[in-house]
Design a protein around this motif. Sequence first.
Motif, PDB file in Angstrom:
ATOM      1  N   VAL A  84       0.841  -1.192   0.000  1.00 34.54           N
ATOM      2  CA  VAL A  84       0.000   0.000   0.000  1.00 34.54           C
ATOM      3  C   VAL A  84       0.882   1.250   0.000  1.00 34.54           C
ATOM      4  CG1 VAL A  84      -1.767   1.277   1.267  1.00 34.54           C
ATOM      5  CG2 VAL A  84      -1.817  -1.229   1.212  1.00 34.54           C
ATOM      6  N   PRO A  85       0.601   2.217  -0.860  1.00 25.19           N
ATOM      7  CA  PRO A  85       1.415   3.438  -0.906  1.00 25.19           C
ATOM      8  C   PRO A  85       1.560   4.082   0.464  1.00 25.19           C
ATOM      9  CG  PRO A  85      -0.109   3.391  -2.752  1.00 25.19           C
ATOM     10  CD  PRO A  85      -0.482   2.231  -1.859  1.00 25.19           C
ATOM     11  N   GLY A  86       2.776   4.489   0.793  1.00 26.86           N
ATOM     12  CA  GLY A  86       3.037   5.148   2.069  1.00 26.86           C
ATOM     13  C   GLY A  86       3.657   4.242   3.100  1.00 26.86           C
ATOM     14  N   ALA A  87       3.616   2.925   2.887  1.00 30.26           N
ATOM     15  CA  ALA A  87       4.136   2.004   3.889  1.00 30.26           C
ATOM     16  C   ALA A  87       5.579   1.606   3.644  1.00 30.26           C
ATOM     17  CB  ALA A  87       3.267   0.743   3.941  1.00 30.26           C
ATOM     18  N   TYR A  88       6.106   1.899   2.456  1.00 33.91           N
ATOM     19  CA  TYR A  88       7.431   1.394   2.125  1.00 33.91           C
ATOM     20  C   TYR A  88       8.558   2.198   2.773  1.00 33.91           C
ATOM     21  CZ  TYR A  88      11.180  -0.827  -0.344  1.00 33.91           C
ATOM     22  OH  TYR A  88      12.315  -1.528  -0.613  1.00 33.91           O
ATOM     23  N   HIS A  89       8.224   3.303   3.416  1.00 35.83           N
ATOM     24  CA  HIS A  89       9.277   4.136   3.996  1.00 35.83           C
ATOM     25  C   HIS A  89      10.081   3.378   5.045  1.00 35.83           C
ATOM     26  CE1 HIS A  89       7.722   5.167   8.095  1.00 35.83           C
ATOM     27  NE2 HIS A  89       6.619   4.688   7.569  1.00 35.83           N
ATOM     28  N   LEU A  90       9.530   2.331   5.642  1.00 37.43           N
ATOM     29  CA  LEU A  90      10.242   1.598   6.686  1.00 37.43           C
ATOM     30  C   LEU A  90      11.401   0.793   6.114  1.00 37.43           C
ATOM     31  CD1 LEU A  90       7.262   0.343   8.883  1.00 37.43           C
ATOM     32  CD2 LEU A  90       8.855   2.202   9.381  1.00 37.43           C
ATOM     33  N   GLU A  91      11.130  -0.095   5.148  1.00 34.18           N
ATOM     34  CA  GLU A  91      12.207  -0.907   4.592  1.00 34.18           C
ATOM     35  C   GLU A  91      13.154  -0.063   3.750  1.00 34.18           C
ATOM     36  OE1 GLU A  91      12.781  -5.218   2.581  1.00 34.18           O
ATOM     37  OE2 GLU A  91      11.392  -3.886   1.536  1.00 34.18           O
ATOM     38  N   GLY A  92      12.605   0.743   2.835  1.00 30.75           N
ATOM     39  CA  GLY A  92      13.466   1.586   2.018  1.00 30.75           C
ATOM     40  C   GLY A  92      14.298   2.529   2.868  1.00 30.75           C
ATOM     41  N   GLY A  93      13.668   3.091   3.887  1.00 27.08           N
ATOM     42  CA  GLY A  93      14.402   3.971   4.786  1.00 27.08           C
ATOM     43  C   GLY A  93      15.501   3.246   5.530  1.00 27.08           C
ATOM     44  N   GLY A  94      15.229   2.001   5.945  1.00 24.90           N
ATOM     45  CA  GLY A  94      16.240   1.221   6.651  1.00 24.90           C
ATOM     46  C   GLY A  94      17.473   0.976   5.801  1.00 24.90           C
ATOM     47  N   TYR A  95      17.251   0.566   4.555  1.00 24.02           N
ATOM     48  CA  TYR A  95      18.375   0.368   3.626  1.00 24.02           C
ATOM     49  C   TYR A  95      19.188   1.653   3.472  1.00 24.02           C
ATOM     50  CZ  TYR A  95      17.111  -4.218   1.586  1.00 24.02           C
ATOM     51  OH  TYR A  95      16.888  -5.547   1.351  1.00 24.02           O
ATOM     52  N   TRP A  96      18.480   2.728   3.167  1.00 24.56           N
ATOM     53  CA  TRP A  96      19.157   3.991   2.884  1.00 24.56           C
ATOM     54  C   TRP A  96      19.924   4.514   4.101  1.00 24.56           C
ATOM     55  CZ3 TRP A  96      16.296   8.975   4.114  1.00 24.56           C
ATOM     56  CH2 TRP A  96      17.139  10.078   3.956  1.00 24.56           C
ATOM     57  N   LEU A  97      19.286   4.524   5.282  1.00 19.41           N
ATOM     58  CA  LEU A  97      19.927   5.090   6.463  1.00 19.41           C
ATOM     59  C   LEU A  97      21.162   4.301   6.869  1.00 19.41           C
ATOM     60  CD1 LEU A  97      16.759   6.062   8.536  1.00 19.41           C
ATOM     61  CD2 LEU A  97      18.279   7.570   7.239  1.00 19.41           C
ATOM     62  N   ASP A  98      21.159   2.991   6.619  1.00 17.39           N
ATOM     63  CA  ASP A  98      22.343   2.186   6.888  1.00 17.39           C
ATOM     64  C   ASP A  98      23.517   2.680   6.040  1.00 17.39           C
ATOM     65  OD1 ASP A  98      24.009   0.145   7.795  1.00 17.39           O
ATOM     66  OD2 ASP A  98      23.242  -1.323   6.359  1.00 17.39           O
ATOM     67  N   GLY A  99      23.259   2.936   4.766  1.00 20.80           N
ATOM     68  CA  GLY A  99      24.315   3.463   3.911  1.00 20.80           C
ATOM     69  C   GLY A  99      24.682   4.895   4.250  1.00 20.80           C
ATOM     70  N   LEU A 100      23.679   5.697   4.606  1.00 23.53           N
ATOM     71  CA  LEU A 100      23.900   7.110   4.914  1.00 23.53           C
ATOM     72  C   LEU A 100      24.887   7.288   6.063  1.00 23.53           C
ATOM     73  CD1 LEU A 100      23.254  10.174   4.909  1.00 23.53           C
ATOM     74  CD2 LEU A 100      21.239   9.637   6.317  1.00 23.53           C
ATOM     75  N   VAL A 101      24.659   6.603   7.173  1.00 29.11           N
ATOM     76  CA  VAL A 101      25.513   6.824   8.340  1.00 29.11           C
ATOM     77  C   VAL A 101      26.932   6.324   8.081  1.00 29.11           C
ATOM     78  CG1 VAL A 101      24.883   4.639   9.482  1.00 29.11           C
ATOM     79  CG2 VAL A 101      25.656   6.587  10.849  1.00 29.11           C
TER      80      VAL A 101
END
Length: 732
Positions: free
Chosen positions: A119-136
């Motif tokens: 459902v649109p709006g729910a993917y921020h958790l997994e996508g965010g997790g991947y990205w933030l791991d690389g970001l830090v």
Amino acid sequence: MELDVKIFAGVSKKTALCLRVLERFENFEKKGRLMRPVCFFLLLLGTALLASAQEHGPKAQRHFEPLPPGAVEPGGWLRDWAISVRDGYTAVMDNVHADFRNAWRADFSPTVPVGDWGVPGAYHLEGGGYWLDGLVRLAYALHDEKLIEYAESRFAGVLDHCNEKGIGHLWWLDRHDEANWKQVSLMDGHALRASSRFGLGMTAYAYASGDPRAIQAMRCNDDCRDIRCVTVTGLNHPSNAPYNAYENYRMTQDPAVAEVLDRVFYNRDVTLPKQLGIYREMPSEKYLRGEKVPYPHDNSFLHGAQINEVLMSGAIKYLWTGDPKDLEITLAWVHLLDEITLQPHGAIVQDEFTGPRGAYRGSETCSIANELFRRIQVFAITGNGPMADKIERLFFNAGAGTMSRDCTRHVYLQSLNRPYTTSVVAYNTTHFHQRDVYKRQHNPRCCTAGLNKIVPYFIQYMWMTSQDKGLAAVLYAPNRVTASVADGKKVTLETETQYPFQETVAMTLHTQEPVEFPLWLRVPAWCSHATVTLNDQAVEATSDQNGFLRVCRTWQEGDKLVLHFPMQPVVEHYVDKNPPVLKDVTGRKIWFEDIEYRAPTLGELSAEETAATDRPFQCVSLGPLLFSYPIPEKDENHAVEGARWQYALEKNLPTHQVEVIRKPMTEKWDWRVDAPVQLRVPAWETSWQDNVQQPHLPKPEEMQVGQKVSITLVPYGCTKMKMSAFPVKEAP
């Protein structure tokens, strides 16, 4: 600080003492970022000593211990690439899609169930997790203060709101409310899997920053603190929960985490889902033949991201139990997968379906990031040099193939051969369209997020510490590492090199005082005549059984090591076992895709059919680099009309016929076609009937051989439209 160290040294103290020590570091904010990692490693030293005297805890050690993010800073061409990734994606993900803008923010509450991935709006958790791991990791690797502050602000939603009631890192969900467990169980536990992937980033942030809020967040909300986080997550999608819990315990000595790890790894009163339990038994080809697959969907094995997480869980099990059998099982799985699915560019086949290697089988970008992390973790446990060789092969080739040259677009899937941009997609499913096209984002956005991890993973783990209080050079590229050796003395090693595009690696040591410690240098297995000099004097370059040379001495300021790894061209021989005719599975549904055609599993073909599909091909490599024919391109997604690409190599092509051409490195590295190292190879112009919708290599008897010509190959990562897997033909 002396009092704290004494508390750490008291190995007979109970866990409560360690937790009290955490409170003593509440003034980290006043000390600043530079002091945080120092204090934090004192904490780790104490908790490690404390663990050895307790009933719970790891029973085995890693052969080499990874350094925290920021200990290794990239230089030269690697820094150019890291900055391009930062500017193209990592620092600007807010502008790529709203899911990243909202990722793990405290003020963002999706109106849809948190676990409903579709459902649109729910993917921020997994996508965010991947990205933030690389970001830090990238922020600390580049020592970019602005990016570090930004990373901290993106973790703040969890750091400032963690509490004992949360489910995993989902702090807003009360674990005592059964309705919340039903919510996180949606989509095979997607929300918990996403939480575990965010947990990788939180672990990295804790190690890099020493921020006590991160340690507190891990104590409160770790993915493995509640056994249900493992059993729910593992329904059909394994996660990083065991790894996160292991690192959590090393930091916090939390007995609740130890109890869960005991129950999971010693099988105490827990029935694990079959997928997460696969690493408990020796592998068999039956798994890869589809005859014994504990998977509800119609494919040959686990999704690429999942198999990497399963194997990493098996490796962590060994660290926890100390049972050599556990490591033996994990390594057997790694070997079997590499034997059947490993592509010449370094990644296993993982185009939603893990299967046999082939010229047009795909590897998914986010799975490549996960595979890189898995291979690094297994290497750290074993200290096996050839495993590090495979890490370099993966990073320098498949890692580079994920992104456009300016790092502003990416593919979802990549393949060895890409003469047109339907190569991978059509081979697997007609509805997975445009997945091998370079564009700003792909849907789902797992790969758009996951690509941010590839470069910082490699940078962080280039150096590790050894059990004899030394340093190990694990992966080679230009960098600067600062770490403590011997009895806590700090040293810095600067590595200047254009490796893997050249053969020489020069290291200069900086120390404020003479210090004795061992330096471990990996000698690549592909190099048979390596040489090493120390201050212009030859050093015997005989490596141990793991492929490492140990140099132990009292080091002085300015000591210089020069490593020379001569590279010889290698013609590699493979067989593509993927049939040219796809299987009709009309009406089947996998995740959200209605699939009409896909490659059949090995178990769906008879022995005669399998033999009939065999299509031999050859690849050419030099050191860790795979080489490809760069098809003339209009842009990264279109070949020049009429450009020739149908070439074949002579069967068992003699390597002495391959000429190595070297050129100066460009001032700024951008993976351009005019590469600093190229190969000139004899080849035949050929023609064969190809199906754009279902491409495949020809068998020798299906080709008509024309004129023999000389073609120039460049590193795989420098090409976009390419041929890397060449059909073979007997010499007339």
